[in-house]
Design a protein around this motif. Structure first.
Motif, PDB file in Angstrom:
ATOM      1  N   ARG A  10      -9.346   4.363   6.402  1.00  0.00           N
ATOM      2  CA  ARG A  10      -8.340   3.314   6.192  1.00  0.00           C
ATOM      3  C   ARG A  10      -8.996   1.949   6.060  1.00  0.00           C
ATOM      4  O   ARG A  10      -8.526   1.096   5.303  1.00  0.00           O
ATOM      5  N   ILE A  19      -5.689   6.009  -3.489  1.00  0.00           N
ATOM      6  CA  ILE A  19      -4.765   6.668  -2.567  1.00  0.00           C
ATOM      7  C   ILE A  19      -3.927   7.652  -3.363  1.00  0.00           C
ATOM      8  O   ILE A  19      -3.347   7.297  -4.394  1.00  0.00           O
ATOM      9  N   SER A  43       0.824  -1.205   0.000  1.00  0.00           N
ATOM     10  CA  SER A  43       0.000   0.000   0.000  1.00  0.00           C
ATOM     11  C   SER A  43       0.866   1.265   0.000  1.00  0.00           C
ATOM     12  O   SER A  43       1.859   1.345   0.730  1.00  0.00           O
ATOM     13  N   SER A  58      -8.939  -0.493   2.797  1.00  0.00           N
ATOM     14  CA  SER A  58      -8.556  -1.899   2.923  1.00  0.00           C
ATOM     15  C   SER A  58      -9.605  -2.813   2.307  1.00  0.00           C
ATOM     16  O   SER A  58      -9.271  -3.824   1.686  1.00  0.00           O
ATOM     17  N   TYR A 103     -10.267   8.902  10.357  1.00  0.00           N
ATOM     18  CA  TYR A 103      -9.027   8.159  10.085  1.00  0.00           C
ATOM     19  C   TYR A 103      -9.311   6.659  10.026  1.00  0.00           C
ATOM     20  O   TYR A 103      -8.942   5.981   9.061  1.00  0.00           O
ATOM     21  N   GLU A 148       1.274   3.234   8.627  1.00  0.00           N
ATOM     22  CA  GLU A 148       1.683   4.619   8.377  1.00  0.00           C
ATOM     23  C   GLU A 148       2.669   5.106   9.436  1.00  0.00           C
ATOM     24  O   GLU A 148       2.793   6.300   9.684  1.00  0.00           O
ATOM     25  N   VAL A 168      -2.169  11.913   7.075  1.00  0.00           N
ATOM     26  CA  VAL A 168      -1.912  11.192   8.325  1.00  0.00           C
ATOM     27  C   VAL A 168      -1.101  12.036   9.296  1.00  0.00           C
ATOM     28  O   VAL A 168      -1.260  11.930  10.517  1.00  0.00           O
ATOM     29  N   LEU A 202       0.285   4.096   1.304  1.00  0.00           N
ATOM     30  CA  LEU A 202       0.082   4.992   2.437  1.00  0.00           C
ATOM     31  C   LEU A 202       1.437   5.480   2.946  1.00  0.00           C
ATOM     32  O   LEU A 202       2.384   4.719   3.018  1.00  0.00           O
ATOM     33  N   SER A 242      -1.253  -2.333   5.433  1.00  0.00           N
ATOM     34  CA  SER A 242      -2.456  -1.514   5.323  1.00  0.00           C
ATOM     35  C   SER A 242      -3.679  -2.302   5.786  1.00  0.00           C
ATOM     36  O   SER A 242      -3.884  -3.443   5.393  1.00  0.00           O
ATOM     37  N   ARG A 267      -3.059   9.826   1.093  1.00  0.00           N
ATOM     38  CA  ARG A 267      -4.418   9.920   1.641  1.00  0.00           C
ATOM     39  C   ARG A 267      -5.352   9.003   0.871  1.00  0.00           C
ATOM     40  O   ARG A 267      -5.386   9.059  -0.365  1.00  0.00           O
ATOM     41  N   PRO A 268      -6.129   8.167   1.548  1.00  0.00           N
ATOM     42  CA  PRO A 268      -7.184   7.406   0.852  1.00  0.00           C
ATOM     43  C   PRO A 268      -8.342   8.362   0.555  1.00  0.00           C
ATOM     44  O   PRO A 268      -9.353   8.390   1.254  1.00  0.00           O
TER      45      PRO A 268
END
Length: 577
Positions: free
Chosen positions: A374, A392, A65, A378, A370, A283, A203, A67, A133, A397-398
């Protein structure tokens, strides 16, 4: 069992910052506005072999991921220490005190606290080993089964999705402690904008905000404990030694064994979010260094912020105080912390405690975006949700998932409606037992993980962090979560002071039929009727940050030898901190 450097690179989960380029190898400076605009573009992700199974794809996607790993040890430690302390402790404990009495308060929070300690230790072992992630959301698919992973991921996403509007309305209600003339929607709008701004900083914004929020809550609880001791000993403006008289009159228990069972669910609700430090593993700049310390600090959070503070509450506030019976679960005036200070005759501090409650509410609202975003990302990575929700951007950032959470958060403006109470009660009912299922699943994932290692002839000597409570702690956590569900079923079916009725039952137990529906839907949709993976089929290698197992074993042995050579007081310190 060892692996070459070439093999290790195939499983490397490190993510370097994405550079904006016009051509390969050529970086481009576009100014702050250009860079800001480019930061919203999608991060580059590698294509996966289409022949892989859904579980194999999910494991690789979680490990790869994009992130960003921007959270520092100070962020993780404060998230673990005070990140999700909110209305469950500051206000919900009041209704629990009224329902069960001070002894029930300590029994329920004590047992749930031990369970949380075991659960977080199990989660810590898994997240340090697999800082991927989705964290424990993804572990359900890996260690139990895809249907259960689907069910638990939506359970967790739904839990936090409804928390944002609930907490924003709660924050507006706390304002009424000072001024009830202004329409709640005005305050909701202000708080909503604050949450939006924080989450679009990514984040790092979440981490810095939670650092400040958690610090305020930690200092407030410590200050309350010190003040509580002074008031109990007769040092307040009104004077008079209190001691343990409220345990005798009106008594230690309000409704016997049934009252204790009723308090268990409130205790579990107040601990919701303790697992967030595990979700942040993907993260974290250096999870191997920062997560073990943060995980250990959860013990102090349970002991100091819950057990000791609630002991003071039980000593200072009788369970039959009519102010505890507020019609609103977020009424600051019903907080036993505020009532205790008022009973002591202190005039300024109740307002200060109300400010702390408002900050706690905003903190949980911020954490909800948050956690939910996330989890939704996922879900998309595991092919459990539309692919767009896994978007992302280059800042890690998602984005689409964050926007979905914030759009759903607009339900907070129902605060201006006369029916907002009914709407929010049913929203809360949707996720009322979500945390209990999440914690039980974390414990079971840990049990399955250790079983998968054992069947391969491998063990905890290859783990850089092991759960202090071991597999026995995970069994204890799993069984206690099951017992909480049984107790809640009893209370939902036969409510205290009432007769069995459908409304009260589904208000307390709606989570269960919703989860059954999710589980059944997935099995029909994917035609996957797997109850759980065979231990021999569980993937215990994909996503590991430390993949050279011989090197890991050597490092673990050296760390143990180094610790064994230290004085006793140092070993005790490292065990708990």
């Amino acid at each position: 069992m060892s692996y070459s450097k070439e093999a290790k690179s195939d499983f490397d989960t490190s993510v370097s910052p994405v550079q904006v380029t016009d051509a390969p190898g050529q970086e481009t400076s576009k100014g702050w506005f250009g860079n800001l605009k480019d930061s919203f573009k999608p991060a580059q992700m590698e294509e996966l072999d289409p022949n892989l199974s859904d579980v194999e794809k999910a494991n690789i996607m979680a490990a790869k991921s994009p992130l960003q790993r921007s959270l520092k040890p100070r962020h993780i430690q404060m998230i673990a220490l005070g990140g999700s302390i909110g209305t469950g402790l500051f206000v919900g404990s009041g209704s629990a005190l009224s329902t069960g009495g001070p002894a029930a308060l300590l029994i329920a929070w004590g047992l749930v606290g031990i369970m949380i300690y075991c659960t977080v230790q199990a989660m810590g072992e898994l997240t340090v080993t697999y800082p991927v992630s989705g964290s424990f959301v993804q572990y359900n698919t890996r260690f139990i089964s895809a249907p259960w992973g689907f069910c638990m991921a939506y359970n967790y996403a739904m839990q936090w999705l409804v928390v944002l509007p609930l907490e924003l309305v709660a924050a507006s209600i706390t304002i009424k402690f000072w001024n009830d003339k202004v329409n709640s929607a005005a305050w909701v709008a202000i708080f909503y904008v604050v949450i939006v701004i924080i989450n679009f900083f990514g984040v790092r914004g979440y981490g810095e905000a939670e650092l400040i929020f958690a610090l305020v809550k930690v200092l407030a609880v410590i200050g309350f404990i010190i003040l509580g001791v002074i008031l109990n000993c007769g040092g307040g403006p009104k004077g008079g030694y209190i001691g343990g008289q409220y345990f005798y009159n009106p008594g230690a228990f309000a409704d016997g064994f049934k009252g204790v069972c009723a308090v268990f669910v409130t205790a579990a609700f107040s601990f919701a979010g303790t697992e967030l430090c595990g979700l942040a593993a993907a993260e974290t700049a250096n999870p191997r260094k920062s997560l073990p310390s943060a995980i250990k600090q959860v013990f102090w959070r349970i002991t100091l912020f819950y057990i000791i503070s609630l002991t003071m509450v039980g000593l200072l506030v009788p369970y039959d105080d009519p102010r505890l019976l507020s019609s609103s679960s977020v009424d600051a005036a019903a907080s036993p912390f505020v009532i205790a200070i008022r009973n002591g005759g202190i005039k300024v501090l109740p307002s200060i405690m109300n400010v702390v409650i408002m900050i706690a509410v905003l903190s949980v609202g911020n954490s909800s975006v948050y956690a939910c975003s996330r989890t939704i990302a996922s879900l998309a990575q595991q092919s459990f949700a539309p692919k767009i929700f896994g978007y992302i951007d280059r800042s890690g950032r998602p984005l689409v998932a964050v926007i979905l959470c914030l759009v759903f958060g607009l339900l907070c403006f129902l605060a201006a409606s006369p029916k907002e109470g009914d709407v929010f009660n049913w929203l809360l009912a949707l996720s009322g037992l979500s945390s209990v299922f999440t914690w039980g699943s974390i414990c079971f994932c840990h049990i399955r993980f250790r079983r998968a290692l054992a069947i391969r002839g491998r063990g905890p000597d290859e783990l850089v962090f092991t759960a202090q409570a071991g597999v026995i702690g995970s069994w204890f956590g799993f069984i206690l979560n099951v017992l909480i569900l049984i107790a809640q079923f009893w209370i939902a079916l036969f409510p205290i002071g009432g007769k069995p009725n459908a409304s009260d039952f589904f208000m307390a137990y709606l989570t269960v039929p919703v989860l059954i529906a999710f589980y059944t839907f997935y099995m029909i949709w994917k035609k996957d009727f797997t109850i759980f993976h065979r231990a021999a089929d569980i993937d215990v290698d994909t996503g590991r940050r430390d993949f050279d197992l011989d090197l890991v074993k050597q490092e673990v042995a050296e760390e143990k030898a180094f610790l064994a050579a230290k004085p006793f007081y140092y070993r005790v310190y490292k065990f708990w901190c």
